[in-house]
Enzyme design. Structure first.
Site, PDB file in Angstrom:
ATOM      1  N   SER A  51      -5.560   0.244   4.105  1.00 38.83           N
ATOM      2  CA  SER A  51      -4.140   0.168   3.802  1.00 38.83           C
ATOM      3  C   SER A  51      -3.816  -1.160   3.114  1.00 38.83           C
ATOM      4  O   SER A  51      -4.420  -1.489   2.096  1.00 38.83           O
ATOM      5  CB  SER A  51      -3.350   0.365   5.099  1.00 38.83           C
ATOM      6  OG  SER A  51      -1.981   0.525   4.850  1.00 38.83           O
ATOM      7  N   ASP A 103      -3.302  11.531   1.799  1.00 37.16           N
ATOM      8  CA  ASP A 103      -2.871  10.189   2.213  1.00 37.16           C
ATOM      9  C   ASP A 103      -1.783   9.675   1.279  1.00 37.16           C
ATOM     10  O   ASP A 103      -1.964   9.576   0.066  1.00 37.16           O
ATOM     11  CB  ASP A 103      -4.081   9.249   2.217  1.00 37.16           C
ATOM     12  CG  ASP A 103      -3.751   7.883   2.807  1.00 37.16           C
ATOM     13  OD1 ASP A 103      -2.566   7.570   2.981  1.00 37.16           O
ATOM     14  OD2 ASP A 103      -4.704   7.132   3.078  1.00 37.16           O
ATOM     15  N   HIS A 109      -3.464   8.981   6.636  1.00 39.64           N
ATOM     16  CA  HIS A 109      -3.671   7.550   6.391  1.00 39.64           C
ATOM     17  C   HIS A 109      -4.336   6.852   7.562  1.00 39.64           C
ATOM     18  O   HIS A 109      -4.842   5.735   7.408  1.00 39.64           O
ATOM     19  CB  HIS A 109      -2.319   6.884   6.087  1.00 39.64           C
ATOM     20  CG  HIS A 109      -2.436   5.464   5.655  1.00 39.64           C
ATOM     21  ND1 HIS A 109      -3.127   5.075   4.522  1.00 39.64           N
ATOM     22  CD2 HIS A 109      -1.963   4.308   6.207  1.00 39.64           C
ATOM     23  CE1 HIS A 109      -3.063   3.761   4.393  1.00 39.64           C
ATOM     24  NE2 HIS A 109      -2.376   3.272   5.397  1.00 39.64           N
TER      25      HIS A 109
END
Length: 473
Positions: free
Chosen positions: A297, A361, A454
Site C-alpha cells: 500500500s 484491489d 487490498h
C-alpha cells in the site's frame, strides 16, 4: 518556504513547479470561496505554489476536497486512534484467551488478563486479519519466487510493534533485525513513517531487506499522507505525489531533497536518510551483499520512491547493489515523465521491479487522473485473479476502478471470494484457513468491492500459490 529557484546550481533548487497543500493552516470560509472562484492558486492561503499558478475548476475542486478531507482527519485523529486502540485491545484480549469462558474464568481468579501492547504476542489489526508469521518452508532461497515471498512477509511484519517484529525476524525466520521504528515527517511534525531493515544471511549471499509500512485502518496521519494531493515537478524526473515524498523524507525547513542533512538529535531521523546511511555502512563492509526494498500500500509507494531519490542524488553505489523492488497493492506515484525516468533508471542499474496487484484491489487504481496530472504505473505488473493465476500486464485490468461497467463483475468476484474463504483451507492446508475477521472483510467486499482485495491475506497467498516461476527472473 519556497521550492523554486532560478538556477540549478543553487543548492536550494528543487522543483520547477509544485503545489503544496497546507491543511494545518486554518481554513476560513472566504478562503474556500476564493479557491472555488479564482483560478490563481497562488492567492490561496492554504496552498503553496509559484506565483501565477493557474488551474481549472475541476482541479481546484479536487484540491479543495483533499484539503477538507485532511482537515476532517485531523479533527478525527484522536477518536480514530482511541477506537483503533480499543479494537486492537479487544482482538488481542480474546485471542490470548481463545474463549469468553476462559477470559471470565481468569477474571474470577484475579489474574491479569490485559495484554501488553509492547509485547511480542500483541498483534496489530492487520496481524489479526492474517495471523501467519512463518515463511513458507517449501520456498527455498534458490527459488525464483523466494524474494517475493520474503518481501511480502516483511511488508506484513512491519505493521507490528518492535518486540513482535523482532520475534518474527529472529525467532521464526532466523534472520537479523538491523533497524525498526518510527521515522520523522517534517511536514506533519512528528514520526509518522514506519520501516524496518533486516538481514537475510546464508552461506551463499547476504541480502538486506528494507520494508515500509502501509496505511493502518485507524491511522489518521497515514490517511492524510495518502490523500494529500500535493505534487512536485522535479526537473528531468517528472511530477511526483508529494504526500508520499513527505513521508519518505522531503524537507520543509531546508527546501526539498538535499543529499545530506544536519541530524537533529532531539527527534527521530527521516526514513530516507537514516536507511540510506544504514545500507551504505553495511554494504561497504561486504562487497557481495545486496538489498531489496518492499512495502504494501503506502509502503509500496515509499519503496519505489526510495530508489527514485537515490537516483536523484546519484547514489550509484547503492543503486548498483539494489537487487529488486517488490510492491504489493501500490498506488500510483508519478506522471508519464516520471514513469519513463524510472524505467530508464531501473534498466540502467539492472534493478528488478515487480508490482503485485491482486484482483480488483482499489489502491493500485488510484489516483487515476487528476485532470492532466495523469499518474501512471510503470515496470512489470503481476496481476492475480481470484484463483491466484498470474498474468504479466502493462497495467492492471479495469485501471479506472470507478468504471460503471466493472461494478457487476467485481461483486461477482467478491461473492466467490466469500465462498472460497470457507474452502481454501481444505484445498491448500491449514496455513491458508481464513479467520472470522477476514471473512467479515470479504462480506464487506459486496458493498465496496476491491477493498478486501487490498489486504495482505491475498498477497501472501499470491506469492505462495501463484504461478510466478515463468515471470520472476
Amino acid at each position: 518556504m519556497s521550492y523554486n529557484s532560478n538556477s540549478e546550481d543553487d543548492p536550494k533548487y528543487f522543483a520547477s513547479s509544485y503545489v503544496m497543500l497546507r491543511p494545518h493552516d486554518q481554513l476560513r470560509f472566504w478562503e474556500v470561496v476564493k479557491l472555488v472562484v479564482s483560478a490563481d492558486l497562488f492567492r490561496s492561503n492554504f496552498v503553496e505554489c509559484p506565483e501565477a499558478t493557474f488551474v481549472n475548476f475541476s482541479r481546484r475542486r479536487i484540491i479543495l476536497i483533499s484539503l477538507l478531507a485532511q482537515k476532517l482527519l485531523q479533527l478525527l485523529a484522536h477518536p480514530l486512534q482511541v477506537l483503533g486502540h480499543l479494537l486492537e485491545l479487544a482482538l488481542n484480549l480474546f485471542s490470548s484467551h481463545r474463549t469468553v469462558f476462559s477470559l471470565f474464568l481468569h477474571l474470577l481468579r484475579g489474574k491479569d488478563v490485559m495484554p501488553d501492547p509492547r509485547s511480542a504476542e500483541y498483534l496489530s489489526i492487520t496481524g489479526h486479519v492474517d495471523k501467519r508469521v512463518q515463511l513458507d518452508g517449501t520456498i527455498k532461497r534458490h527459488d525464483n519466487k523466494y524474494n517475493a515471498a520474503l518481501s511480502v512477509m516483511a511488508s506484513k511484519a512491519v505493521y507490528e510493534n518492535v518486540a513482535c517484529v523482532e520475534s518474527m525476524v529472529k525467532n521464526h525466520w532466523k534472520m537479523e533485525l538491523v533497524a525498526c521504528g518510527d521515522f520523522w515527517n517534517d511536514f506533519q511534525g512528528k514520526p509518522t513513517t514506519q520501516a524496518l531493515v533486516m538481514l537475510d544471511k546464508s552461506e551463499e549471499k547476504e541480502t538486506y531487506v528494507v520494508a515500509f509500512r502501509g496505511t493502518e485502518p485507524f491511522d489518521a496521519d497515514a490517511w492524510n499522507t495518502d490523500i494529500d494531493l500535493s505534487w512536485c515537478h522535479l526537473p528531468g524526473v517528472g511530477k511526483i505525489h508529494a504526500g508520499f515524498m513527505k513521508a519518505l523524507g522531503l524537507q520543509k525547513s531546508v527546501m526539498g531533497w538535499p543529499k545530506q542533512i544536519r541530524r537533529d538529535e532531539s527527534r527521530p531521523p527521516e526514513a530516507y536518510y537514516a536507511i540510506k546511511d544504514i545500507l551504505k555502512q553495511r554494504l561497504e563492509a561486504n562487497d557481495k551483499a545486496k538489498f531489496l526494498v518492499t512495502g504494501h500500500s503506502l509502503g509500496g509507494a515509499l519503496a519505489i520512491l526510495f530508489p527514485a531519490i537515490l537516483s536523484l542524488h546519484d547514489e550509484t553505489f547503492l543503486l548498483d547493489r539494489l537487487e529488486g523492488v517488490y510492491t504489493f497493492g501500490q498506488p500510483r506515484v508519478g506522471d508519464n515523465e516520471f514513469a519513463d525516468y524510472m524505467d530508464d533508471q531501473l534498466r540502467h542499474h539492472q534493478i528488478k521491479y515487480y508490482r503485485f496487484v491482486y484482483g480488483n484491489d482499489l489502491v493500485p487504481r488510484l489516483p487515476y487522473d487528476y485532470k492532466n496530472l495523469m499518474f501512471k504505473h510503470f515496470g512489470r505488473c503481476l496481476h492475480f485473479d481470484s484463483s491466484y493465476e498470474c498474468k504479466m500486464v502493462e497495467d492492471e485490468p479495469n485501471k479506472n476502478y470507478f468504471s460503471p461497467l466493472a461494478m457487476i463483475p467485481m461483486r461477482i468476484d467478491a461473492a466467490w471470494e466469500i465462498i472460497r474463504s470457507f474452502i481454501i483451507g481444505f484445498k491448500h492446508g491449514s496455513d491458508y484457513e481464513e479467520g472470522w475477521l477476514m471473512r467479515i472483510c470479504r462480506i464487506g467486499g459486496l458493498i465496496a468491492p476491491g477493498l478486501p482485495n487490498h489486504l495482505l491475506q491475498d498477497y501472501v497467498n499470491a506469492t505462495r500459490l501463484g504461478s510466478l516461476l515463468s515471470y520472476l527472473d
